[in-house]
Design a protein around this motif. Structure first.
Motif, PDB file in Angstrom:
ATOM      1  N   MET A   1       6.534  25.191  62.790  1.00 27.74           N
ATOM      2  CA  MET A   1       7.613  24.204  62.693  1.00 27.74           C
ATOM      3  C   MET A   1       7.295  23.200  61.587  1.00 27.74           C
ATOM      4  O   MET A   1       6.216  22.624  61.537  1.00 27.74           O
ATOM      5  N   THR A   2       8.242  22.978  60.674  1.00 29.96           N
ATOM      6  CA  THR A   2       8.060  22.049  59.575  1.00 29.96           C
ATOM      7  C   THR A   2       8.351  20.630  60.029  1.00 29.96           C
ATOM      8  O   THR A   2       9.400  20.353  60.603  1.00 29.96           O
ATOM      9  N   VAL A   3       7.408  19.726  59.774  1.00 34.23           N
ATOM     10  CA  VAL A   3       7.610  18.321  60.120  1.00 34.23           C
ATOM     11  C   VAL A   3       8.374  17.648  58.986  1.00 34.23           C
ATOM     12  O   VAL A   3       7.955  17.724  57.821  1.00 34.23           O
ATOM     13  N   PRO A   4       9.509  16.996  59.269  1.00 34.07           N
ATOM     14  CA  PRO A   4      10.283  16.360  58.206  1.00 34.07           C
ATOM     15  C   PRO A   4       9.474  15.275  57.497  1.00 34.07           C
ATOM     16  O   PRO A   4       8.658  14.584  58.105  1.00 34.07           O
ATOM     17  N   THR A   5       9.712  15.150  56.208  1.00 31.88           N
ATOM     18  CA  THR A   5       9.071  14.098  55.438  1.00 31.88           C
ATOM     19  C   THR A   5       9.837  12.801  55.628  1.00 31.88           C
ATOM     20  O   THR A   5      11.049  12.757  55.457  1.00 31.88           O
ATOM     21  N   LEU A   6       9.117  11.763  55.972  1.00 28.51           N
ATOM     22  CA  LEU A   6       9.762  10.470  56.163  1.00 28.51           C
ATOM     23  C   LEU A   6      10.146   9.868  54.812  1.00 28.51           C
ATOM     24  O   LEU A   6       9.408  10.012  53.826  1.00 28.51           O
ATOM     25  N   PRO A   7      11.286   9.182  54.721  1.00 33.07           N
ATOM     26  CA  PRO A   7      11.795   8.709  53.425  1.00 33.07           C
ATOM     27  C   PRO A   7      10.823   7.828  52.658  1.00 33.07           C
ATOM     28  O   PRO A   7      10.763   7.899  51.429  1.00 33.07           O
ATOM     29  N   LEU A   8      10.051   6.989  53.350  1.00 36.61           N
ATOM     30  CA  LEU A   8       9.134   6.078  52.663  1.00 36.61           C
ATOM     31  C   LEU A   8       7.675   6.491  52.824  1.00 36.61           C
ATOM     32  O   LEU A   8       6.769   5.670  52.674  1.00 36.61           O
ATOM     33  N   ALA A   9       7.456   7.764  53.130  1.00 36.28           N
ATOM     34  CA  ALA A   9       6.080   8.260  53.234  1.00 36.28           C
ATOM     35  C   ALA A   9       5.348   8.005  51.918  1.00 36.28           C
ATOM     36  O   ALA A   9       5.870   8.293  50.836  1.00 36.28           O
ATOM     37  N   GLY A  10       4.142   7.468  52.012  1.00 34.01           N
ATOM     38  CA  GLY A  10       3.356   7.192  50.821  1.00 34.01           C
ATOM     39  C   GLY A  10       3.534   5.794  50.268  1.00 34.01           C
ATOM     40  O   GLY A  10       2.775   5.374  49.390  1.00 34.01           O
ATOM     41  N   VAL A  11       4.540   5.056  50.764  1.00 38.40           N
ATOM     42  CA  VAL A  11       4.759   3.673  50.322  1.00 38.40           C
ATOM     43  C   VAL A  11       3.841   2.753  51.118  1.00 38.40           C
ATOM     44  O   VAL A  11       3.809   2.811  52.351  1.00 38.40           O
ATOM     45  N   ARG A  12       3.102   1.909  50.425  1.00 38.79           N
ATOM     46  CA  ARG A  12       2.152   1.001  51.071  1.00 38.79           C
ATOM     47  C   ARG A  12       2.693  -0.417  51.043  1.00 38.79           C
ATOM     48  O   ARG A  12       3.058  -0.935  49.977  1.00 38.79           O
ATOM     49  N   VAL A  13       2.727  -1.041  52.204  1.00 40.39           N
ATOM     50  CA  VAL A  13       3.281  -2.389  52.353  1.00 40.39           C
ATOM     51  C   VAL A  13       2.223  -3.287  52.990  1.00 40.39           C
ATOM     52  O   VAL A  13       1.621  -2.916  53.994  1.00 40.39           O
ATOM     53  N   VAL A  14       2.001  -4.444  52.410  1.00 39.37           N
ATOM     54  CA  VAL A  14       1.166  -5.476  53.025  1.00 39.37           C
ATOM     55  C   VAL A  14       2.097  -6.562  53.534  1.00 39.37           C
ATOM     56  O   VAL A  14       2.896  -7.109  52.764  1.00 39.37           O
ATOM     57  N   GLU A  15       2.011  -6.849  54.816  1.00 46.87           N
ATOM     58  CA  GLU A  15       2.885  -7.847  55.430  1.00 46.87           C
ATOM     59  C   GLU A  15       2.108  -9.115  55.745  1.00 46.87           C
ATOM     60  O   GLU A  15       1.167  -9.108  56.537  1.00 46.87           O
ATOM     61  N   LEU A  16       2.506 -10.223  55.113  1.00 43.80           N
ATOM     62  CA  LEU A  16       2.010 -11.562  55.419  1.00 43.80           C
ATOM     63  C   LEU A  16       3.182 -12.329  56.014  1.00 43.80           C
ATOM     64  O   LEU A  16       4.171 -12.572  55.317  1.00 43.80           O
ATOM     65  N   ASP A  17       3.081 -12.734  57.266  1.00 42.34           N
ATOM     66  CA  ASP A  17       4.306 -13.228  57.892  1.00 42.34           C
ATOM     67  C   ASP A  17       4.024 -14.232  58.999  1.00 42.34           C
ATOM     68  O   ASP A  17       3.048 -14.100  59.742  1.00 42.34           O
ATOM     69  N   ASP A  18       4.919 -15.226  59.091  1.00 46.68           N
ATOM     70  CA  ASP A  18       4.914 -16.158  60.207  1.00 46.68           C
ATOM     71  C   ASP A  18       6.092 -15.920  61.143  1.00 46.68           C
ATOM     72  O   ASP A  18       6.339 -16.705  62.048  1.00 46.68           O
ATOM     73  N   GLY A  19       6.856 -14.856  60.911  1.00 49.70           N
ATOM     74  CA  GLY A  19       7.978 -14.522  61.783  1.00 49.70           C
ATOM     75  C   GLY A  19       9.251 -14.136  61.066  1.00 49.70           C
ATOM     76  O   GLY A  19      10.028 -13.317  61.556  1.00 49.70           O
ATOM     77  N   ASP A  20       9.496 -14.686  59.869  1.00 49.78           N
ATOM     78  CA  ASP A  20      10.762 -14.422  59.188  1.00 49.78           C
ATOM     79  C   ASP A  20      10.865 -13.013  58.625  1.00 49.78           C
ATOM     80  O   ASP A  20      11.969 -12.493  58.448  1.00 49.78           O
ATOM     81  N   ALA A  21       9.733 -12.367  58.313  1.00 48.60           N
ATOM     82  CA  ALA A  21       9.770 -11.078  57.615  1.00 48.60           C
ATOM     83  C   ALA A  21       9.385  -9.892  58.476  1.00 48.60           C
ATOM     84  O   ALA A  21       9.442  -8.751  58.014  1.00 48.60           O
ATOM     85  N   GLN A  22       9.030 -10.114  59.736  1.00 49.85           N
ATOM     86  CA  GLN A  22       8.497  -8.992  60.511  1.00 49.85           C
ATOM     87  C   GLN A  22       9.557  -7.935  60.827  1.00 49.85           C
ATOM     88  O   GLN A  22       9.237  -6.760  60.977  1.00 49.85           O
ATOM     89  N   TYR A  23      10.837  -8.328  60.901  1.00 53.57           N
ATOM     90  CA  TYR A  23      11.880  -7.330  61.142  1.00 53.57           C
ATOM     91  C   TYR A  23      12.032  -6.422  59.924  1.00 53.57           C
ATOM     92  O   TYR A  23      12.216  -5.205  60.059  1.00 53.57           O
ATOM     93  N   THR A  24      11.938  -6.997  58.730  1.00 52.55           N
ATOM     94  CA  THR A  24      11.956  -6.173  57.522  1.00 52.55           C
ATOM     95  C   THR A  24      10.804  -5.172  57.552  1.00 52.55           C
ATOM     96  O   THR A  24      10.980  -3.990  57.242  1.00 52.55           O
ATOM     97  N   GLY A  25       9.618  -5.645  57.937  1.00 51.10           N
ATOM     98  CA  GLY A  25       8.469  -4.751  58.031  1.00 51.10           C
ATOM     99  C   GLY A  25       8.689  -3.637  59.026  1.00 51.10           C
ATOM    100  O   GLY A  25       8.282  -2.485  58.790  1.00 51.10           O
ATOM    101  N   MET A  26       9.336  -3.941  60.148  1.00 58.28           N
ATOM    102  CA  MET A  26       9.614  -2.906  61.139  1.00 58.28           C
ATOM    103  C   MET A  26      10.541  -1.835  60.576  1.00 58.28           C
ATOM    104  O   MET A  26      10.337  -0.632  60.782  1.00 58.28           O
ATOM    105  N   LEU A  27      11.571  -2.253  59.840  1.00 63.14           N
ATOM    106  CA  LEU A  27      12.506  -1.285  59.260  1.00 63.14           C
ATOM    107  C   LEU A  27      11.806  -0.391  58.243  1.00 63.14           C
ATOM    108  O   LEU A  27      12.043   0.826  58.199  1.00 63.14           O
TER     109      LEU A  27
END
Length: 409
Positions: free
Chosen positions: A1-27
């Motif tokens: 069975m082939t596992v689908p490739t996730l759209p942002l696979a390989g993208v690296r994100v560093v999240e520095l947050d006090d609360g305003d940006a964590q929803y963006t990070g979740m998406l």
């Protein structure tokens, strides 16, 4: 069975947050990005946000934190220590996106000012999510849900009808809507910026929650811009330029409420209501001559509203919703939160996805509002839950050439 490739696979994100940006990070994490959340010793302040699963406030049972940080990794750094600050710079240098929710100058306080980022991480997409943005007279002001909704115009158009000569009282919806709306826009902009980012400089996206709310105020902005008209607040309804629009929320026999739009009651909709009432054997006087023309119906709307209210009072809200759909009427049951959680349509679309809870047992997690593209919920690459504070420190920093080994991994 082939596992689908996730759209942002390989993208690296560093999240520095006090609360305003964590929803963006979740998406971004849901789309497959490797989102590394940098937390201070003891964990991010967001871990103390209630309500708590089982009422346990220990940094691991915060319901909002568990939701907004699913599928991320956690690295704990004491940014007052030179070695840990150097490790943060190593993380950012290797990242594609710096997701920054620390305020207009928050990252700069940790040595990540614009000039340093240009040298450290050319090609980086710096997504800055703040209450008021990096420019303007309010740039250093702080905000909350109530402040953002009030200043952005939403509170000014929501509230209650006027009583006598007293104006209607405004209300502020709750639920971190500014962070949600701004978070979605920030995620969209980040993905767009990744498609065409500059190779030798940093692209900074300045996303203000105030701006985001100001563009979400619907018709009142257009009415003012194009017609100079101010809107009036109406209880449980859209704000409108006409005061005292007819009621359109009705109590039903099962105790629920039906939202039955009585504006724009054109000939087709009115005929559908008459056919429904007649077929149900409901006694009414709406065949009278004074209801034939749309203008006359507007003038005599109180009688129509009274008939609809009596009709709804004797019927179940769910039945009314489905029957209205058959007749193409814009009526809907007003669902309480418990009903949304049990909504058979959402469950049929597998909107709720099991995610590991704080005690290791699966709990339903609100999913993402689309189908047709894989996410970590449908094609998980590994752990799909919110991280424990610092559980990935050793793994993540083990790949970096830090000047001093980071303790606490």
């Amino acid at each position: 069975m082939t596992v689908p490739t996730l759209p942002l696979a390989g993208v690296r994100v560093v999240e520095l947050d006090d609360g305003d940006a964590q929803y963006t990070g979740m998406l971004l994490a849901a789309l497959g990005a490797d989102v590394v959340k940098v937390e201070p010793p003891g964990g991010a302040p967001a871990r103390s946000a209630g309500p708590f699963v089982g009422g346990v406030d220990d940094g691991a049972h915060s319901l909002p934190f568990l939701h907004y940080n699913v599928a991320k990794r956690s690295v704990v750094l004491d940014l007052d220590r030179p070695a840990d600050r150097a490790a943060l710079h190593e993380l950012v240098a290797a990242a594609d996106v710096l997701l920054d929710g620390l305020g207009p100058n928050g990252a700069a306080a940790h040595g990540l000012d614009d000039d340093t980022l240009e040298v450290l991480a050319p090609g980086l997409v710096h997504v800055l999510v703040t209450p008021f943005g990096r420019t303007g007279p309010w740039r250093d002001h702080r905000a909350s849900d109530v402040v953002s909704m009030s200043l952005g115009g939403v509170t000014g158009q929501t509230g209650y009808d006027a009583v006598g000569d007293e104006p209607g009282t405004p209300i502020t919806p709750v639920g971190h809507q500014p962070r949600h709306f701004g978070g979605v826009l920030a995620a969209v902009y980040a993905v767009a910026a990744l498609r065409d980012r500059p190779a030798h400089r940093v692209r900074t996206l300045d996303v203000a929650l105030h701006d985001s709310i100001a563009v979400s105020t619907e018709i009142p902005v257009s009415l003012w811009e194009f017609g100079g008209q101010e809107v009036f607040r109406h209880t449980g309804r859209h704000a409108a330029a006409v005061l005292h629009n007819p009621e359109w929320q009705f109590r039903c026999a099962d105790g629920g409420y039906l939202c039955a739009l009585t504006l724009y009651l054109n000939d087709r909709r009115f005929a559908a209501i008459l056919d429904w009432f007649d077929g149900a054997g409901f006694a009414h006087d709406l065949h009278a001559e004074r209801f034939v023309a749309e203008a006359d119906r507007v003038a005599n709307m109180a009688e129509i509203v009274d008939a609809i209210a009596r009709f709804c009072a004797g019927r179940d809200s769910v039945e009314l919703f489905h029957e209205a759909q058959r007749r193409a009427l814009p009526w809907a049951r007003i669902q309480p939160v418990a009903a949304v959680a049990a909504d058979p349509h959402l469950h049929a679309r597998e909107f709720f996805t099991p995610v590991e809870g704080p005690d290791g047992t699966p709990v339903p997690h609100p999913g993402l509002p689309w189908r047709g593209m894989p996410t970590v919920f449908t094609a998980p690459p590994g752990r799909v839950r919110a991280p424990h504070a610092g559980e990935d420190t050793a793994t993540v920093l083990g790949t970096l050439r830090a000047a001093d080994p980071v303790a606490g991994g």
